[in-house]
Design a protein around this motif. Sequence first.
Motif, PDB file in Angstrom:
ATOM      1  N   GLU A 115       2.075   4.890   0.677  1.00 26.84           N
ATOM      2  CA  GLU A 115       1.789   5.937   1.651  1.00 26.84           C
ATOM      3  C   GLU A 115       1.900   7.295   0.971  1.00 26.84           C
ATOM      4  OE1 GLU A 115       3.611   7.893   5.741  1.00 26.84           O
ATOM      5  OE2 GLU A 115       3.572   5.704   5.531  1.00 26.84           O
ATOM      6  N   ASP A 131     -11.775   4.523   3.858  1.00 26.23           N
ATOM      7  CA  ASP A 131     -11.792   4.054   5.245  1.00 26.23           C
ATOM      8  C   ASP A 131     -11.000   5.041   6.089  1.00 26.23           C
ATOM      9  OD1 ASP A 131     -13.066   1.484   4.648  1.00 26.23           O
ATOM     10  OD2 ASP A 131     -11.169   0.971   3.697  1.00 26.23           O
ATOM     11  N   SER A 132     -11.503   5.360   7.260  1.00 25.37           N
ATOM     12  CA  SER A 132     -10.767   6.268   8.141  1.00 25.37           C
ATOM     13  C   SER A 132     -10.985   5.866   9.586  1.00 25.37           C
ATOM     14  CB  SER A 132     -11.210   7.720   7.924  1.00 25.37           C
ATOM     15  OG  SER A 132     -12.584   7.891   8.209  1.00 25.37           O
ATOM     16  N   THR A 181      -9.181   3.704  -1.543  1.00 26.81           N
ATOM     17  CA  THR A 181      -9.137   2.647  -2.551  1.00 26.81           C
ATOM     18  C   THR A 181      -9.924   3.074  -3.781  1.00 26.81           C
ATOM     19  OG1 THR A 181      -9.046   0.953  -0.812  1.00 26.81           O
ATOM     20  CG2 THR A 181      -9.646   0.219  -3.030  1.00 26.81           C
ATOM     21  N   GLU A 217     -13.814   3.769  13.469  1.00 23.31           N
ATOM     22  CA  GLU A 217     -13.623   3.291  12.104  1.00 23.31           C
ATOM     23  C   GLU A 217     -14.898   3.475  11.285  1.00 23.31           C
ATOM     24  OE1 GLU A 217     -13.383   1.432  14.802  1.00 23.31           O
ATOM     25  OE2 GLU A 217     -11.282   0.876  15.074  1.00 23.31           O
ATOM     26  N   PRO A 226      -1.806   9.424   6.237  1.00 19.92           N
ATOM     27  CA  PRO A 226      -1.844   9.781   7.654  1.00 19.92           C
ATOM     28  C   PRO A 226      -2.034  11.282   7.837  1.00 19.92           C
ATOM     29  CG  PRO A 226       0.422   9.425   6.961  1.00 19.92           C
ATOM     30  CD  PRO A 226      -0.440   9.128   5.767  1.00 19.92           C
ATOM     31  N   VAL A 231      -4.469   1.585  -3.992  1.00 20.06           N
ATOM     32  CA  VAL A 231      -4.799   1.934  -2.616  1.00 20.06           C
ATOM     33  C   VAL A 231      -3.690   2.818  -2.069  1.00 20.06           C
ATOM     34  CG1 VAL A 231      -5.277   1.050  -0.291  1.00 20.06           C
ATOM     35  CG2 VAL A 231      -5.937  -0.301  -2.293  1.00 20.06           C
ATOM     36  N   CYS A 232      -4.051   3.823  -1.289  1.00 19.07           N
ATOM     37  CA  CYS A 232      -3.020   4.596  -0.598  1.00 19.07           C
ATOM     38  C   CYS A 232      -3.449   4.864   0.838  1.00 19.07           C
ATOM     39  CB  CYS A 232      -2.691   5.895  -1.329  1.00 19.07           C
ATOM     40  SG  CYS A 232      -3.869   7.241  -1.114  1.00 19.07           S
ATOM     41  N   TRP A 233      -2.449   5.021   1.680  1.00 16.39           N
ATOM     42  CA  TRP A 233      -2.656   5.366   3.082  1.00 16.39           C
ATOM     43  C   TRP A 233      -2.226   6.814   3.266  1.00 16.39           C
ATOM     44  CZ3 TRP A 233      -4.842   5.146   7.493  1.00 16.39           C
ATOM     45  CH2 TRP A 233      -4.225   5.626   8.651  1.00 16.39           C
ATOM     46  N   GLU A 280       8.981   5.976   1.527  1.00 20.94           N
ATOM     47  CA  GLU A 280       7.704   6.669   1.337  1.00 20.94           C
ATOM     48  C   GLU A 280       7.886   8.133   0.943  1.00 20.94           C
ATOM     49  OE1 GLU A 280       8.582   7.051   5.805  1.00 20.94           O
ATOM     50  OE2 GLU A 280       8.929   5.619   4.171  1.00 20.94           O
ATOM     51  N   ARG A 331      -7.484   5.409   4.458  1.00 25.68           N
ATOM     52  CA  ARG A 331      -7.085   4.397   3.483  1.00 25.68           C
ATOM     53  C   ARG A 331      -8.035   4.560   2.301  1.00 25.68           C
ATOM     54  NH1 ARG A 331      -4.730  -1.070   3.423  1.00 25.68           N
ATOM     55  NH2 ARG A 331      -5.740  -2.298   1.788  1.00 25.68           N
ATOM     56  N   VAL A 340       0.853  -1.181   0.000  1.00 22.79           N
ATOM     57  CA  VAL A 340       0.000   0.000   0.000  1.00 22.79           C
ATOM     58  C   VAL A 340       0.891   1.234   0.000  1.00 22.79           C
ATOM     59  CG1 VAL A 340      -1.700   1.337   1.306  1.00 22.79           C
ATOM     60  CG2 VAL A 340      -1.906  -1.155   1.170  1.00 22.79           C
TER      61      VAL A 340
END
Length: 225
Positions: free
Chosen positions: A8, A196-197, A187, A206, A176, A172-174, A50, A185, A6
């Motif tokens: 970042e 998603d958080s 997608t 979540e 922060p 997909v990436c994360w 990253e 996250r 994934v």
Amino acid sequence: MREQRVMEWDGFTLRSSLKPRFAQARDRLADAARDGDWAAVADVLGERPEWVNCPRLESRSGYTPLHQAAWHGAGTATVEGLLAHGALRTLRTNHGERAADIAARRGHHHLAALLRPVVRHPVPPAEIPVLQGHLHRLIRHRAGLEDGSDLATQHALRLPEVAALTELAHPVCWFPVPGMYGGFRITLDGRELAVDSWIRVIGGSERTDRVTPWGARLQEGEALP
């Protein structure tokens, strides 16, 4: 089964948002890329891969190491190394140029094929900025503070770009967010985004929201105002 990587998305742009040692390391990376010192670039990325898509902190140009490699006309082995670290061909500078555009403008034709963006998950071009606008609104909403501001704006974060997801093998990436003790996250799911958080210090925080070309739809089923 091997877990897929994934990416970042490092959105830090302000020196004040980072601990001094990280800011200094980011400076070393930016200085090395500016100077065409690819061994030094590789050393920093060996520890912090990253950061491969990060421009200089508080940058006016928005050049990442790949943009600098295109500007210098670096050797193909250098560019291949950056791509292996996850450098994104679709990223644009603050002046709207991709690495391929910079190389072409400077006559570095040996890099044309390597830097040509590869889109693995097509999204209609007209929908990309629309999705991105809705995504950024959702991020600011979710990272909102009681005073009406939000953490993304407070830290002047560089928010994730939808075009970047289209070129990833695993889209997909994360992302922060400082002060959120968590993040997002994101997608790419066809022509939509699943977002998603969570906030690690708040149990049950979540959630999964959706972003479509028609807007952001919250987990509860309502549209984001």
